[in-house]
Design an enzyme around this catalytic site. Sequence first.
Site, PDB file in Angstrom:
ATOM      1  N   GLY A   1     -69.957  45.931  97.497  1.00 28.61           N
ATOM      2  CA  GLY A   1     -69.517  46.873  96.469  1.00 28.61           C
ATOM      3  C   GLY A   1     -70.630  47.216  95.499  1.00 28.61           C
ATOM      4  O   GLY A   1     -70.361  47.679  94.391  1.00 28.61           O
TER       5      GLY A   1
ATOM      6  N   GLN B   1     -70.754  40.286 105.761  1.00 28.33           N
ATOM      7  CA  GLN B   1     -70.780  41.300 104.702  1.00 28.33           C
ATOM      8  C   GLN B   1     -70.538  42.684 105.309  1.00 28.33           C
ATOM      9  O   GLN B   1     -71.288  43.119 106.193  1.00 28.33           O
ATOM     10  CB  GLN B   1     -72.121  41.310 103.959  1.00 28.33           C
TER      11      GLN B   1
ATOM     12  N   TYR C   1     -74.362  51.758  97.232  1.00 26.63           N
ATOM     13  CA  TYR C   1     -73.764  52.139  98.511  1.00 26.63           C
ATOM     14  C   TYR C   1     -72.347  52.674  98.235  1.00 26.63           C
ATOM     15  O   TYR C   1     -71.918  52.742  97.087  1.00 26.63           O
ATOM     16  CB  TYR C   1     -73.794  50.951  99.483  1.00 26.63           C
TER      17      TYR C   1
ATOM     18  N   MET D   1     -79.175  39.839 103.561  1.00 26.77           N
ATOM     19  CA  MET D   1     -80.511  40.439 103.727  1.00 26.77           C
ATOM     20  C   MET D   1     -80.540  41.274 104.991  1.00 26.77           C
ATOM     21  O   MET D   1     -80.451  40.722 106.106  1.00 26.77           O
ATOM     22  CB  MET D   1     -81.561  39.345 103.862  1.00 26.77           C
TER      23      MET D   1
END
Length: 347
Positions: A172, A100, A176, A23
Site C-alpha cells: 500500500g 507481498q 504504487y 525487495m
Amino acid sequence: MTLLQPLQLRGLLLGNRIAVAAMSRMQANDDGSVSEDMPAYYARYAAEGAGLVITEAIATDDVAARAYWRQPCLSRDSHVEGWRRVVDAVHEAGGTVFAQLQHGGRLCEPGLNPSHLAASEGAASGSTWQTGIPNASAREATRQEIDAIVEGFAAAAARACAAGFDGIELHGARGYLLDQFLSASTNRRTDAYGGDLAGRLKLPLRVVRAVRGAVGRLPLSWNFSLYKMDDAAYQPPGGREEVQAIARELVAAGVDILHVTTRKLVRAEPWGEPLALTLAKAVGGTPVIGNGGLKTLEDAEAALDSTGCGMVSLARPWLANPDWLRRNQRGEDVLAYEPGMERRPLL
Ligand SMILES: Cc1cc2nc3c(=O)[nH]c(=O)nc-3n(C[C@H](O)[C@H](O)[C@H](O)COP(=O)(O)O)c2cc1C
C-alpha cells in the site's frame, strides 16, 4: 537483546523480531513464474536467521498490475506451483514467509501491460525505476476496472494461500496503485473513489475486505509509507490525524499487521514523532513492523524502544549481506548496499 527474542505474531512463532523487507529482484521467468533460483534465494534468508521473510512485490493481474519486466506474479493458477517451492524451501530452513501483493498503477514500466491505469490520469514524475525511461501517462481506472483490480488482489491472495504462504502483505506504499488512491497528490478523482479521505480510502478498504475474505484468518499486513518513488516529500493534507485515521480504517477492514516503511524509522515527521510511533498509538494492540535506514543490530534495538514497533525489517542490508544477522552477531564488517545490486544473480 529484545530483538533476538522469539515473537508471537498473529499465531505464528517467529525466531526473532528481524524481518527481511520486500525487495524486487526482477529475475522471475518471462511468464511471471518463479525461476529456478528463487526457492534457494528466499530460503537462504531463513537459514541465515531472519525471523520473517517478506517476498518481493508480486503482481496481482496481467492487465495492468505488473510493475517490472520479469516481476514474479500470482495472476494465474499456474503460478502457484513455483511459489509452493519457495514456501517449502523457506519452511525447510526453519523460516516464515509472507507474499507481498502489488499493483503497480502508473509506476509500471511503459509497454509492459495491455493497460496503463492509475487513480487519476497522468504520469508519475521522473523515470521508471527498472529501465530508467520516462514514466508514461496513465489513464484513470474506470469503475469496472476498479472492480477487476479488487478481484485481482483477492484471486492472487487465494493463490498465495494455495501455495502455503504464512501471511500476506499488501503493498500500500511508495506511490504504487493502492497508495495512488490513498494519497491526495495522486488521487484527483471526482467520483466516490476520490475527494475526501473516505473517498481516497474506498479502493484500499475494498481490497483489504476482499483479501481478508479470500484468506480467512491468515495474517494480513499492510505496507504503509508516506514517501513515494516519485515524491520523497509527500505529506498528507490532514497530517497526524489523517495517517492515524487511515491506520484505524485499515485495521477495522481486516489488516492485522502494519508495516511502516520510511526513509529513516527513527526520524520525526513534521508533527514531532516518528511515523511508526504515530501509527502504533492509533492502532493499539495491532503489531507494527518498523522499517527504514537501520544498519546495525544496535540501531534496530534502539528503534524498537523509540518507535513502539514490535519488530523491525531491513532491506538493503540483507541485499548486500545475505548473512547480515550472523555478521552482526560476530562483529564482522558488513558490505554497504550499492544501487544495482538487486540485478546481480540471486545466488
Ligand atoms: C532493491 C530494492 C527493491 C525493493 N523492492 C521493494 C518491493 O518489492 N516492495 C516493497 O514494498 N518495498 C521494496 N523496497 C523498499 C524496501 O522494502 C525498504 O522499505 C526500503 O529499502 C527501506 O529499508 P532499508 O533502509 O532497510 O533498505 C525495495 C528496496 C530496494 C533497495
